[in-house]
Design an enzyme around this catalytic site. Structure first.
Site, PDB file in Angstrom:
ATOM      1  N   GLU A  29       0.841  -1.185   0.000  1.00  0.00           N
ATOM      2  CA  GLU A  29       0.000   0.000   0.000  1.00  0.00           C
ATOM      3  C   GLU A  29       0.882   1.242   0.000  1.00  0.00           C
ATOM      4  OE1 GLU A  29      -2.151  -0.941   3.555  1.00  0.00           O
ATOM      5  OE2 GLU A  29      -3.066  -2.691   2.599  1.00  0.00           O
ATOM      6  N   LEU A  58      -6.163  -1.698  -1.079  1.00  0.00           N
ATOM      7  CA  LEU A  58      -5.965  -1.785   0.370  1.00  0.00           C
ATOM      8  C   LEU A  58      -6.405  -3.162   0.892  1.00  0.00           C
ATOM      9  CD1 LEU A  58      -7.175   1.085   2.770  1.00  0.00           C
ATOM     10  CD2 LEU A  58      -6.097  -1.047   3.456  1.00  0.00           C
ATOM     11  N   GLU A  60      -4.396  -6.528   2.688  1.00  0.00           N
ATOM     12  CA  GLU A  60      -3.158  -7.198   3.071  1.00  0.00           C
ATOM     13  C   GLU A  60      -3.155  -8.664   2.691  1.00  0.00           C
ATOM     14  OE1 GLU A  60      -4.977  -5.225   4.976  1.00  0.00           O
ATOM     15  OE2 GLU A  60      -3.649  -3.490   5.090  1.00  0.00           O
ATOM     16  N   GLN A  82       2.062  -1.982   5.653  1.00  0.00           N
ATOM     17  CA  GLN A  82       2.292  -0.596   6.047  1.00  0.00           C
ATOM     18  C   GLN A  82       2.733  -0.493   7.509  1.00  0.00           C
ATOM     19  OE1 GLN A  82      -0.879   2.631   5.455  1.00  0.00           O
ATOM     20  NE2 GLN A  82       0.479   2.662   3.699  1.00  0.00           N
ATOM     21  N   PHE A  83       2.102  -1.302   8.345  1.00  0.00           N
ATOM     22  CA  PHE A  83       2.523  -1.453   9.736  1.00  0.00           C
ATOM     23  C   PHE A  83       2.332  -2.919  10.077  1.00  0.00           C
ATOM     24  CE2 PHE A  83       1.542   3.003   9.457  1.00  0.00           C
ATOM     25  CZ  PHE A  83       2.512   3.598  10.244  1.00  0.00           C
ATOM     26  N   HIS A 129      -0.247   0.623  15.950  1.00  0.00           N
ATOM     27  CA  HIS A 129       0.953   0.956  15.170  1.00  0.00           C
ATOM     28  C   HIS A 129       2.231   0.711  15.967  1.00  0.00           C
ATOM     29  CE1 HIS A 129      -2.117   3.122  12.879  1.00  0.00           C
ATOM     30  NE2 HIS A 129      -1.257   3.303  11.916  1.00  0.00           N
TER      31      HIS A 129
HETATM   32  C1  LIG Z   1      -5.935  -3.094   7.757  1.00  0.00           C
HETATM   33  C2  LIG Z   1      -5.237  -1.806   7.598  1.00  0.00           C
HETATM   34  N1  LIG Z   1      -4.344  -1.657   6.597  1.00  0.00           N
HETATM   35  C3  LIG Z   1      -3.684  -0.492   6.452  1.00  0.00           C
HETATM   36  C4  LIG Z   1      -3.902   0.545   7.287  1.00  0.00           C
HETATM   37  C5  LIG Z   1      -3.179   1.862   7.093  1.00  0.00           C
HETATM   38  N2  LIG Z   1      -4.128   2.863   6.593  1.00  0.00           N
HETATM   39  C6  LIG Z   1      -4.786   3.654   7.441  1.00  0.00           C
HETATM   40  S1  LIG Z   1      -5.934   4.556   6.673  1.00  0.00           S
HETATM   41  C7  LIG Z   1      -5.554   3.919   5.170  1.00  0.00           C
HETATM   42  C8  LIG Z   1      -6.301   4.373   3.972  1.00  0.00           C
HETATM   43  C9  LIG Z   1      -7.754   4.267   4.171  1.00  0.00           C
HETATM   44  O1  LIG Z   1      -8.439   4.706   3.040  1.00  0.00           O
HETATM   45  P1  LIG Z   1     -10.016   4.814   3.032  1.00  0.00           P
HETATM   46  O2  LIG Z   1     -10.617   3.529   3.446  1.00  0.00           O
HETATM   47  O3  LIG Z   1     -10.398   5.353   1.724  1.00  0.00           O
HETATM   48  O4  LIG Z   1     -10.336   5.847   4.192  1.00  0.00           O
HETATM   49  P2  LIG Z   1      -9.888   7.381   4.287  1.00  0.00           P
HETATM   50  O5  LIG Z   1      -8.530   7.390   4.906  1.00  0.00           O
HETATM   51  O6  LIG Z   1      -9.891   7.960   2.930  1.00  0.00           O
HETATM   52  O7  LIG Z   1     -10.882   8.010   5.192  1.00  0.00           O
HETATM   53  C10 LIG Z   1      -4.528   2.994   5.293  1.00  0.00           C
HETATM   54  C11 LIG Z   1      -3.920   2.266   4.180  1.00  0.00           C
HETATM   55  C12 LIG Z   1      -4.827   0.343   8.330  1.00  0.00           C
HETATM   56  N3  LIG Z   1      -5.098   1.315   9.220  1.00  0.00           N
HETATM   57  N4  LIG Z   1      -5.485  -0.828   8.451  1.00  0.00           N
END
Ligand SMILES: Cc1ncc(C[n+]2csc(CCOP(=O)(O)OP(=O)(O)O)c2C)c(N)n1
Ligand SMILES: [Mg+2]
Lengths: 325, 368
Positions: A29, A58, A60, A82-83, A129
């Site tokens: 990601e 998005l 994993e 990512q984490f 995180h």
């Molecule tokens: C399972 C998971 N993978 C990766 C992340 C890291 N991460 C946090 S927000 C995000 C993007 C989220 O996008 P979206 O669902 O469109 O929500 P928005 O941030 O636009 O509100 C990512 C990749 C996470 N928090 N949880």
């Protein structure tokens, strides 16, 4: 040689191996134009294009599951979580497939992939995180679990991990990403996976640590030296398969040991390490082996995380406790 | 057998009531009392101003990383406004305004983003889940809650929020499928803000809309202008009615835009142009709603100023309360609370270990 942060050193390893082997692909990601949220893949999409630096949706489980397919085909995928706290979505792909395909196909199909993931506390991050859950992967037969402790060994180990014929989980301490710089040679350098390193010699006590915990452990060793206690310090580098030969050799001289990790105490890597020492060096022990670890708690939100993490003081207390008996 | 065609009725409805030029479609205008319209506006304004204040606090180092909501106030408030106290809210992490309207104190939001576990305490009477950071994971909890509410014979509704990125996770697909299979009373609100950190919508999915995914699971789906609070309100009203009448779940895609950075740790200049952002800034939901209220004679300059003052005062009170609390709350021993109902003996020993360490530290400080 250039002085590099761990982020830059990891970037170097990826850049060079991608130049050398067109089977190496990155997927994760935000690894493309964003360069990964920590910038480990910074600039790589410009050099190697979208086909090899793959910004994934998005998901994993998709990242790891697809990497398994790519690896079986003969590519060398390097996944980025990512984490590490979000790698659990991919748990079943790793446990049920990455770790087993060689075994299930009786050697016919192999999974030479790497899953990189930032781990650990101490950087004032949001919840989910900051965990240190290397034990999950170390517990799974068929996976390798590597954790570097500085820029130079991070670069060398990542190169070895990419070339390794089996799946490697590669944890990178966020606290170390930009904590200090080290000389990292431009020319290729690898390090064997499954081998620990003696980073400080000593005959009075053996300190065993890895990842972000190496620095406070070295500081503690320096403190102890002021009191005339010479501590050997072993940097594990690989958690699984665990190299127990160096530590056994050391404890046969010192008779005393402390294991340090930020992961929770119960069923943590320390439990395995201490058991190995007990099995192979019981008659050399002069005192109970100590462990300095995170508490058996979910790491608290960042206002309290400092007191959760092992620090120099706690390591010193444990080290001194081994000297009393 | 020849090849035959199965008609799945594959068409997606799009709803907008206040168009780009702020022209109202009178026929579609939802029936909302004046009092509620003003309340809706107040909460949107509060969401905006609180967000701006948080950004200031973050830049001054007074709170940690947080995800701004600016530009998404209509999408979340138009939806959550339908929930009654007995209904459930299952948020992701960018629904600060919705959570506050439901009863979460703004001070607790500040505590949370400054690293205090106390910031996730939920008042006893409130039927909300805490925000969920692992993307998409909360969607399934909403389905479980809704199943339980149905099993208990209630007319309660469960509303869950997630982003466009979340629709790539397995949890999203599993959640929608299960909700449809059980005809669970869930309202799925997707805030499609066009970005998941640096990943634009076109790289996230290959479909024209998110709403159409509902059809694959056998539930109604609709796309609405997420910066038009009236459109969001109208679509969610239908969905809530459907859920309350035991007619199953609905997916609503609110098309909006993340005008700010993903979180304060993010640098959007690495992956998107200012021009794209500027286009969306023109569609800001707040002025659009203001114009509507002005034209209805519900809001004028003085009224707006009064409201601004009130909102700013409320925010200041929250900041003061949070900063006062932070001074009092520091005790690290609290980290041992609430892991289990009862602390097991080995953890009790670890707690005592930390207590001794803290006492020693205090002594040292006192003598040093
Ligand atoms: C399972 C998971 N993978 C990766 C992340 C890291 N991460 C946090 S927000 C995000 C993007 C989220 O996008 P979206 O669902 O469109 O929500 P928005 O941030 O636009 O509100 C990512 C990749 C996470 N928090 N949880
Ligand atoms: Mg989004």
């Amino acid at each position: 040689m250039a002085k590099m942060t761990m982020v830059q050193a990891l970037n170097l390893a990826l850049r060079q191996e991608m130049a050398k082997d067109d089977g190496v692909v990155l997927l994760g990601e935000d690894v493309g134009p964003d360069g990964g949220v920590f910038r480990v893949s910074d600039g790589l999409i410009d050099e190697y294009g979208e086909e090899r630096v793959i910004d994934t949706p998005l998901a994993e489980s998709a990242i790891v599951g697809m990497a398994i397919g790519m690896a079986v085909y003969g590519l060398k995928p390097v996944c980025e979580m990512q984490f590490s706290g979000f790698a659990y979505q991919a748990f079943h792909q790793l446990e049920n497939h990455a770790a087993r395909l060689r075994w299930r196909s009786q050697g016919r199909l192999t999974v030479p992939m790497v899953m990189r993931a930032p781990y650990g506390g101490g950087v004032r991050a949001l919840e989910h995180h900051s965990e240190s859950r290397e034990a999950y992967w170390a517990h799974t037969p068929g996976l390798k679990m590597v954790i570097p402790s500085g820029p130079r060994n991070a670069r060398a180990l990542l190169l070895s991990a990419i070339r390794d014929p089996d799946p490697v989980i590669f944890y990178e301490s966020k606290a170390l990403y930009r904590a200090f710089r080290e000389e990292v040679p431009e020319e290729e350098e690898t390090m064997p996976i499954g081998t620990s390193q003696m980073v400080r010699e000593g005959n009075d006590l053996t300190l065993i640590a890895y990842g972000a915990m190496l620095q406070p452990t070295l500081e503690a060793a320096a403190e102890l030296a002021k009191d005339g206690i010479q501590a050997a310090v072993i940097d594990l580098l690989t958690i699984a398969p665990l190299d127990d030969s160096l530590m056994i050799e050391s404890i046969r001289q010192t008779g005393r040991a402390v294991v340090v990790h930020e992961a929770p105490r119960s069923f943590g890597p320390g439990a395995e390490i201490i058991t190995r020492l007990m099995e192979s060096a019981f008659y050399y022990l002069e005192a109970p082996i100590q462990r300095v670890t995170g508490y058996d708690l979910i790491i608290p939100y960042f206002s309290r995380e400092k007191l959760y993490m092992p620090d120099v003081k706690r390591i010193l207390e444990a080290a001194r406790a081994t000297q009393i008996q | 057998m020849p090849r035959t065609k199965i008609d799945t009725g594959h068409k997606v409805e799009y709803l907008s009531i206040l168009d780009d030029q702020n022209k109202l479609d009178k026929e579609l205008e939802p029936d909302i009392s004046e009092e509620r319209l003003l309340e809706l506006y107040r909460t949107m304004l509060f969401g905006r101003r609180f967000d701006e204040r948080m950004l200031n606090l973050q830049r001054q180092g007074r709170i940690g990383t947080f995800p701004p909501i600016k530009g998404q106030e209509a999408a979340q408030m138009g939806a959550v406004f339908h929930l009654r106290p007995k209904d459930w809210l299952v948020p992701a992490f960018r629904e600060t305004a919705a959570e506050i309207w439901r009863g979460r104190s703004p001070a607790s939001v500040l505590l949370y983003y400054n690293g205090f576990n106390e910031g996730t305490i939920i008042p006893m009477e409130q039927r909300d889940m805490p925000m969920a950071v692992p993307v998409g994971s909360q969607i399934l909890h909403a389905v479980g809650l809704a199943y339980a509410a149905k099993y208990r014979g209630t007319d309660e509704v469960v509303m869950t929020f997630f982003g466009d990125g979340a629709t790539s996770e397995g949890d999203f697909h599993e959640g929608l499928n299960c909700a449809a299979v059980y005809q669970a009373p869930v309202v799925f609100i997707c805030q499609n803000n066009h970005w998941a950190i640096s990943i634009p919508l076109q790289k996230q999915m290959h479909t024209a809309t998110i709403a159409e995914k509902a059809q694959a699971y056998g539930m109604p789906g609709i796309q609405v202008d997420g910066n038009d609070v009236l459109a969001v309100y109208a679509a969610v009203e239908e969905a809530c009615t459907r859920a309350r009448n035991s007619d199953g779940p609905t997916l609503i895609e609110c098309v909006t835009y993340r005008v700010m950075m993903h979180t304060t740790a993010d640098d959007p200049s690495r992956y998107r142009s200012e021009e794209e952002v500027a286009v969306w800034q023109k569609k800001d939901p707040l002025p659009r709603f203001e114009t509507y209220l002005e034209e209805k004679g519900l809001l004028d300059a003085t009224g707006r100023d009064d409201l601004e003052d009130k909102v700013q005062q409320q925010i200041q009170e929250a900041v003061d309360a949070a900063e006062k609390q932070m001074k009092e709350l520091g005790d690290p021993i609290y980290m041992f609370d609430h892991l289990y109902e009862q602390l097991p003996p080995y953890l009790q020993r670890q707690k005592e270990e930390l207590e001794m360490r803290l006492q020693a530290k205090k002594k040292e400080a006192d003598h040093g």
